[in-house]
Write a protein that holds these residues in place. Structure first.
Motif, short mmCIF file in Angstrom:
data_model
loop_
_atom_site.label_atom_id
_atom_site.label_comp_id
_atom_site.label_asym_id
_atom_site.label_seq_id
_atom_site.Cartn_x
_atom_site.Cartn_y
_atom_site.Cartn_z
N TYR A 55 0.83 -1.14 0.05
CA TYR A 55 -0.01 -0.12 -0.03
C TYR A 55 0.85 1.56 -0.03
CZ TYR A 55 -2.55 3.83 2.01
OH TYR A 55 -3.02 5.06 2.19
N ASN A 56 1.90 1.38 0.84
CA ASN A 56 2.46 2.37 1.04
C ASN A 56 3.92 2.52 0.40
OD1 ASN A 56 3.25 4.95 2.14
ND2 ASN A 56 3.84 4.38 4.34
N SER A 61 1.10 5.47 -4.92
CA SER A 61 0.78 4.42 -3.70
C SER A 61 0.25 3.10 -4.44
CB SER A 61 -0.56 4.92 -3.06
OG SER A 61 -1.98 5.18 -3.85
#
Length: 169
Positions: A55-56, A61
């Motif tokens: 995700y990060n 993203s």
């Protein structure tokens, strides 16, 4: 069993190595990318059956990346792996990237392997189902054409006990 192509995307080299080990014994061609841009480059030259993304990540993203994958490669199964335990993140990933599964870091290796295998089997079943539906439609068209040429040819005459009656002229 067919050889599947899976792409692992994470900006942490240690996580990528760990994920590669998880799938080492499986019958997969495993590709890795340290960021979304590299992953998109890989997917330009080679289609993937499944993508697991962090995700990060810097720049793009994981949610944005999986949304791009959804738009460019709609048949690619998308999964997300994250250390963030925020419900809103999961909701956004599911809604925007239409992901198949969402995993928290650290992930359970068995659950991850099982989910990937299950997702690939389900996708294969959906493909086979679609193919069979097309085959049925072709055969229905052929029967309709035969019925037009030879009225009554597709009629099913049964006796009271359920036996078919075959009439010949």
């Amino acid at each position: 069993m067919p050889q599947y192509k899976i792409l692992l995307v994470d900006d942490s080299p240690n996580v990528l190595k760990s994920l590669q080990r998880v799938f080492k014994e499986e019958n997969y061609d495993v590709y890795t990318a340290e960021n979304a841009r590299k992953a998109l480059e890989i997917m330009t030259g080679d289609s993937m059956d499944l993508v697991i993304s962090d995700y990060n990540m810097p720049d793009i993203s994981g949610i944005e990346f999986l949304n791009m994958v959804r738009l460019r490669h709609p048949n690619t199964i998308r999964m997300m792996l994250t250390g963030v335990t925020d419900f809103e993140v999961a909701k956004e990933a599911i809604n925007k990237g239409e992901i198949y599964r969402f995993f928290s870091k650290p992930s359970d290796d068995f659950e991850l392997k099982f989910s990937v295998k299950h997702a690939l089997i389900m996708r294969d079943l959906e493909k086979e189902n679609s193919k069979l539906k097309k085959d049925i439609m072709v055969k229905e068209d052929m029967l309709n054409l035969l019925e037009k040429q030879y009225p009554g040819i597709t009629a099913k005459n049964k006796t009271k006990d359920g036996s078919f009656v075959i009439e010949s002229e």
